[in-house]
Scaffold this active site. Sequence first.
Site, PDB file in Angstrom:
ATOM      1  N   SER A 117       0.855  -1.266   0.025  1.00 49.64           N
ATOM      2  CA  SER A 117       0.058  -0.007   0.116  1.00 49.64           C
ATOM      3  C   SER A 117       0.930   1.397   0.130  1.00 49.64           C
ATOM      4  O   SER A 117       1.681   1.427  -0.726  1.00 49.64           O
ATOM      5  CB  SER A 117      -0.958  -0.093   1.237  1.00 49.64           C
ATOM      6  OG  SER A 117      -1.934   0.818   1.071  1.00 49.64           O
ATOM      7  N   HIS A 118       0.605   2.062   1.153  1.00 46.22           N
ATOM      8  CA  HIS A 118       1.454   3.237   1.135  1.00 46.22           C
ATOM      9  C   HIS A 118       2.852   3.349   1.676  1.00 46.22           C
ATOM     10  O   HIS A 118       3.407   4.301   1.947  1.00 46.22           O
ATOM     11  CB  HIS A 118       0.481   4.271   1.833  1.00 46.22           C
ATOM     12  CG  HIS A 118       0.265   3.571   3.295  1.00 46.22           C
ATOM     13  ND1 HIS A 118      -0.793   2.493   3.494  1.00 46.22           N
ATOM     14  CD2 HIS A 118       0.596   3.952   4.434  1.00 46.22           C
ATOM     15  CE1 HIS A 118      -0.723   2.312   4.776  1.00 46.22           C
ATOM     16  NE2 HIS A 118       0.057   3.112   5.436  1.00 46.22           N
ATOM     17  N   LYS A 130      -1.790  -9.973  -0.342  1.00 42.82           N
ATOM     18  CA  LYS A 130      -3.245  -9.889   0.080  1.00 42.82           C
ATOM     19  C   LYS A 130      -4.046 -10.799  -0.566  1.00 42.82           C
ATOM     20  O   LYS A 130      -3.945 -10.873  -1.747  1.00 42.82           O
ATOM     21  CB  LYS A 130      -3.802  -8.488  -0.106  1.00 42.82           C
ATOM     22  CG  LYS A 130      -4.888  -8.067   0.846  1.00 42.82           C
ATOM     23  CD  LYS A 130      -5.156  -6.498   0.824  1.00 42.82           C
ATOM     24  CE  LYS A 130      -5.640  -5.989  -0.633  1.00 42.82           C
ATOM     25  NZ  LYS A 130      -6.342  -4.834  -0.613  1.00 42.82           N
ATOM     26  N   ASP A 282      -2.408   6.366  -3.641  1.00 39.76           N
ATOM     27  CA  ASP A 282      -1.224   5.646  -2.923  1.00 39.76           C
ATOM     28  C   ASP A 282      -0.512   4.593  -3.657  1.00 39.76           C
ATOM     29  O   ASP A 282      -0.900   4.487  -4.946  1.00 39.76           O
ATOM     30  CB  ASP A 282      -1.516   5.216  -1.605  1.00 39.76           C
ATOM     31  CG  ASP A 282      -2.463   3.964  -1.862  1.00 39.76           C
ATOM     32  OD1 ASP A 282      -3.196   3.962  -2.846  1.00 39.76           O
ATOM     33  OD2 ASP A 282      -2.438   3.097  -0.626  1.00 39.76           O
ATOM     34  N   ASP A 284      -0.978   1.409  -4.090  1.00 40.57           N
ATOM     35  CA  ASP A 284      -1.594   0.438  -4.685  1.00 40.57           C
ATOM     36  C   ASP A 284      -3.119   1.005  -5.249  1.00 40.57           C
ATOM     37  O   ASP A 284      -3.936   0.235  -5.768  1.00 40.57           O
ATOM     38  CB  ASP A 284      -1.834  -0.727  -3.873  1.00 40.57           C
ATOM     39  CG  ASP A 284      -2.801  -0.520  -2.789  1.00 40.57           C
ATOM     40  OD1 ASP A 284      -2.513   0.531  -2.178  1.00 40.57           O
ATOM     41  OD2 ASP A 284      -3.445  -1.454  -2.128  1.00 40.57           O
ATOM     42  N   ASP A 286      -5.424   2.426  -3.855  1.00 40.60           N
ATOM     43  CA  ASP A 286      -6.726   2.457  -3.406  1.00 40.60           C
ATOM     44  C   ASP A 286      -7.140   3.864  -2.276  1.00 40.60           C
ATOM     45  O   ASP A 286      -8.206   4.080  -2.030  1.00 40.60           O
ATOM     46  CB  ASP A 286      -7.117   1.341  -2.465  1.00 40.60           C
ATOM     47  CG  ASP A 286      -6.041   0.878  -1.387  1.00 40.60           C
ATOM     48  OD1 ASP A 286      -5.151   1.738  -1.524  1.00 40.60           O
ATOM     49  OD2 ASP A 286      -6.198  -0.037  -0.913  1.00 40.60           O
ATOM     50  N   ARG A 287      -6.219   4.513  -1.915  1.00 42.18           N
ATOM     51  CA  ARG A 287      -6.200   5.506  -1.147  1.00 42.18           C
ATOM     52  C   ARG A 287      -6.537   6.955  -1.811  1.00 42.18           C
ATOM     53  O   ARG A 287      -5.896   6.703  -3.241  1.00 42.18           O
ATOM     54  CB  ARG A 287      -5.054   5.720  -0.001  1.00 42.18           C
ATOM     55  CG  ARG A 287      -4.963   4.640   0.615  1.00 42.18           C
ATOM     56  CD  ARG A 287      -3.779   4.880   1.686  1.00 42.18           C
ATOM     57  NE  ARG A 287      -3.918   3.999   2.727  1.00 42.18           N
ATOM     58  CZ  ARG A 287      -3.621   4.015   4.056  1.00 42.18           C
ATOM     59  NH1 ARG A 287      -2.959   5.060   4.436  1.00 42.18           N
ATOM     60  NH2 ARG A 287      -3.793   3.167   4.871  1.00 42.18           N
ATOM     61  N   THR A 349     -11.676  -0.757  12.101  1.00 40.90           N
ATOM     62  CA  THR A 349     -10.765  -0.338  10.919  1.00 40.90           C
ATOM     63  C   THR A 349     -10.467  -1.576   9.829  1.00 40.90           C
ATOM     64  O   THR A 349     -10.028  -2.502  10.485  1.00 40.90           O
ATOM     65  CB  THR A 349      -9.516   0.238  11.514  1.00 40.90           C
ATOM     66  OG1 THR A 349      -9.633   1.534  12.193  1.00 40.90           O
ATOM     67  CG2 THR A 349      -8.396   0.566  10.366  1.00 40.90           C
ATOM     68  N   GLU A 368     -13.012   5.451   5.408  1.00 37.72           N
ATOM     69  CA  GLU A 368     -12.075   5.687   6.394  1.00 37.72           C
ATOM     70  C   GLU A 368     -11.307   6.917   6.496  1.00 37.72           C
ATOM     71  O   GLU A 368     -10.899   7.539   5.478  1.00 37.72           O
ATOM     72  CB  GLU A 368     -11.189   4.340   6.421  1.00 37.72           C
ATOM     73  CG  GLU A 368     -12.080   3.008   6.330  1.00 37.72           C
ATOM     74  CD  GLU A 368     -10.913   1.853   6.421  1.00 37.72           C
ATOM     75  OE1 GLU A 368     -10.652   1.677   7.604  1.00 37.72           O
ATOM     76  OE2 GLU A 368     -10.501   1.551   5.506  1.00 37.72           O
ATOM     77  N   GLU A 369     -10.782   7.190   7.648  1.00 32.69           N
ATOM     78  CA  GLU A 369     -10.127   8.317   7.787  1.00 32.69           C
ATOM     79  C   GLU A 369      -8.656   8.082   7.152  1.00 32.69           C
ATOM     80  O   GLU A 369      -8.101   9.369   7.110  1.00 32.69           O
ATOM     81  CB  GLU A 369      -9.901   8.642   9.309  1.00 32.69           C
ATOM     82  CG  GLU A 369      -9.397   7.490  10.507  1.00 32.69           C
ATOM     83  CD  GLU A 369      -8.151   6.816  10.185  1.00 32.69           C
ATOM     84  OE1 GLU A 369      -7.230   7.836   9.570  1.00 32.69           O
ATOM     85  OE2 GLU A 369      -7.944   5.945  10.003  1.00 32.69           O
ATOM     86  N   LYS A 381     -11.604  -0.110  -1.228  1.00 33.08           N
ATOM     87  CA  LYS A 381     -11.464   1.509  -1.574  1.00 33.08           C
ATOM     88  C   LYS A 381     -10.989   1.747  -2.781  1.00 33.08           C
ATOM     89  O   LYS A 381     -10.141   0.937  -3.549  1.00 33.08           O
ATOM     90  CB  LYS A 381     -10.802   2.180  -0.354  1.00 33.08           C
ATOM     91  CG  LYS A 381      -9.537   1.579   0.019  1.00 33.08           C
ATOM     92  CD  LYS A 381      -8.831   2.476   1.370  1.00 33.08           C
ATOM     93  CE  LYS A 381      -7.484   1.982   1.583  1.00 33.08           C
ATOM     94  NZ  LYS A 381      -7.600   0.813   2.378  1.00 33.08           N
ATOM     95  N   ARG A 499      -1.858   5.550  17.019  1.00 31.03           N
ATOM     96  CA  ARG A 499      -2.598   6.158  16.378  1.00 31.03           C
ATOM     97  C   ARG A 499      -3.524   7.029  17.561  1.00 31.03           C
ATOM     98  O   ARG A 499      -4.452   6.422  18.129  1.00 31.03           O
ATOM     99  CB  ARG A 499      -3.410   5.822  15.349  1.00 31.03           C
ATOM    100  CG  ARG A 499      -2.440   5.076  14.104  1.00 31.03           C
ATOM    101  CD  ARG A 499      -3.355   5.075  12.797  1.00 31.03           C
ATOM    102  NE  ARG A 499      -2.680   4.209  11.789  1.00 31.03           N
ATOM    103  CZ  ARG A 499      -1.659   4.336  11.204  1.00 31.03           C
ATOM    104  NH1 ARG A 499      -1.017   5.580  11.578  1.00 31.03           N
ATOM    105  NH2 ARG A 499      -1.139   3.333  10.401  1.00 31.03           N
TER     106      ARG A 499
HETATM  107  C1  G16 Z   1      -5.309  -0.444   5.386  1.00 29.41           C
HETATM  108  C2  G16 Z   1      -6.601  -1.004   5.298  1.00 29.41           C
HETATM  109  C3  G16 Z   1      -7.703   0.082   5.706  1.00 29.41           C
HETATM  110  C4  G16 Z   1      -7.109   0.709   7.054  1.00 29.41           C
HETATM  111  C5  G16 Z   1      -5.491   1.123   6.929  1.00 29.41           C
HETATM  112  C6  G16 Z   1      -4.989   1.670   8.168  1.00 29.41           C
HETATM  113  O1  G16 Z   1      -4.991   0.461   4.170  1.00 29.41           O
HETATM  114  O2  G16 Z   1      -6.919  -1.386   4.018  1.00 29.41           O
HETATM  115  O3  G16 Z   1      -8.941  -0.580   5.830  1.00 29.41           O
HETATM  116  O4  G16 Z   1      -7.788   1.700   7.462  1.00 29.41           O
HETATM  117  O5  G16 Z   1      -5.167   0.023   6.535  1.00 29.41           O
HETATM  118  O6  G16 Z   1      -4.563   0.865   9.019  1.00 29.41           O
HETATM  119  P1  G16 Z   1      -3.956   0.984  10.194  1.00 29.41           P
HETATM  120  O7  G16 Z   1      -4.574   2.119  10.797  1.00 29.41           O
HETATM  121  O8  G16 Z   1      -4.179  -0.299  10.944  1.00 29.41           O
HETATM  122  O9  G16 Z   1      -2.494   1.287   9.838  1.00 29.41           O
HETATM  123  P2  G16 Z   1      -4.070   0.175   2.964  1.00 29.41           P
HETATM  124  O10 G16 Z   1      -4.315   1.371   2.214  1.00 29.41           O
HETATM  125  O11 G16 Z   1      -2.773   0.233   3.820  1.00 29.41           O
HETATM  126  O12 G16 Z   1      -4.107  -0.983   2.629  1.00 29.41           O
END
Ligand code: G16
Length: 546
Positions: A117-118, A130, A282, A284, A286-287, A349, A368-369, A381, A499
């Site tokens: 992801s990010h 995943k 981001d 992949d 999705d953000r 989450t 999601e935030e 997402k 967090r």
């Molecule tokens: C993933 C999940 C999201 C989640 C995020 C943050 O995002 O797919 O649903 O909100 O992690 O997770 P955490 O607060 O546990 O770090 P992504 O974009 O990283 O796949």
Amino acid sequence: MHESRAATVISTTPFDDQKPGTSGLRKSVPAFRKPHYVENFVQSVFDSLSDHAGKTLVVGGDGRFFNAEAIQIILRMACANGIARVLVGRGGLLSTPAVSNLIRKHRAYGGFVLSASHNPGGPDGDFGIKYNISNGGPAPESLTEAIYANSRRIARYLTVETPDVDLGKLGPQSLEGMTIEVIDPVTDYAALMEQLFDFGAIGALLRSPGFRMRFDAMHAITGPYAKAILEDRLGAPAGTVVNAVPLPDFGGHHPDPNLVHAAELVAATQGPDGLDFGAASDGDGDRNMILGRDCFVTPSDSLAIIAAHADLVPGYAGRLAGVARSMPTSRAADRVAEALGVAAFETPTGWKFFGNLLDAGKVTFCGEESFGTGSDHVREKDGLWAVLYWLNVLAKTGKPVRDLLAEHWRTYGRDYYSRHDYEGLDKAAAETLMADLRAADLEGKSLAGRTVILHDDFAYTDPVNGEHTAGQGVRIGFDDGARVVFRLSGTGTSGATLRIYLEHYEPDPARQHAETQAVLADLIAVAKAVSGVEARTGRTAPDVVT
Ligand code: G16
């Protein structure tokens, strides 16, 4: 195992750290490169499935370092485990929402998404695997638990001994009797976007000289998608999409669309010459982050505004069923749902918790935030989807982002919102901090002039299948509507990240345009005091504030 295939059985021993987190298995690249590490996890996935022999899978990733090697391993193992056909994006590239769409559109059994992801990439960066199920969404907890259990007792994996597959050439090819179909990563996704949005109105906006926008793909997967859709199909000026070529190390940056990691884009939207619209996605895809001139739309507000304007968007007009948000996301969307008379859901989450609600038709939009927004068009997402949605709303209302925000707050009140992250903490210290927060006696106490009316550890019972999930974060709610939430990240790869989510509700339009951190200052002080974060960790400030 498929009888006709010459599968090789390789002996192996378990790793003890293959428990999927918030979003799949995420580790450093060196961890994934340990002999048998990928193979063990992938076999544990296959061992957790049933009836997959003879079916179709989708495989692709965000192009980060190790993507190419991992895909070859998965293809060989898919073949040895009896899969009949695999759809792979050309060059091994597919965004997370594109995988979700392909699984759904082609009625595939499931799919593997390769991404962290990010998180940053490169030889010392992060990698991830995943598994998504046949609704196109992330594996639910019951499946990730089964995968983890299998990873703890694995003794062998199945593969075939074949040369690497050429993923540069479009079209079908055969691997020991399994069909590998290399597809263009963008085509099906772009067709879906065209069905959902008013491309005529968006195109006219993007081509009008009075409107200036930039999309920052952060050298990650959305570059090819954004170029094809925004520039080639919708006619945005060449150069609208920047950092458009996916790089294995994302150019050395965090492919994380937020105020800290997309600072250049933020700067380009500021001042009298600032862009009218800025957006980023981001690693992949999705953000998303949404910016207007001199303004930032929090992901929580974005979800609320998306829900409030559904009637302007062809794919959603007249069919808003409900809205879901993760627990730490602000309650802005709940206010819209209440006003429109539709249901609002609060989930733990992790996008996986939205899947059942979407499948059951209980919600249309989720958010999601953590810079994630999406709808029932896929089961992930979707960054570019959110950007197109905003462009559709801007085109139809003719209003700048700033005015839309101000109007929204006037109507529903403003949820001032911020997240403070303390990264790389000692795991044991962070866990003790959370345990102490859970055990603290806060209910009824007065903190900084507010009374605590809620103090719990969030738990969720899925309204569709009754699955119960506990221990999802400590909530402290106050009598004036303010809230502080604490949880540990489930996506980090080293130490622990704490967090702290802070929000304050302001119904008075005269007080809706103050600086967020100043408005939240007393809640920030309360959060520090009740958690003791700074004394316990030796930190004097959060590492990232968004
Ligand atoms: C993933 C999940 C999201 C989640 C995020 C943050 O995002 O797919 O649903 O909100 O992690 O997770 P955490 O607060 O546990 O770090 P992504 O974009 O990283 O796949």
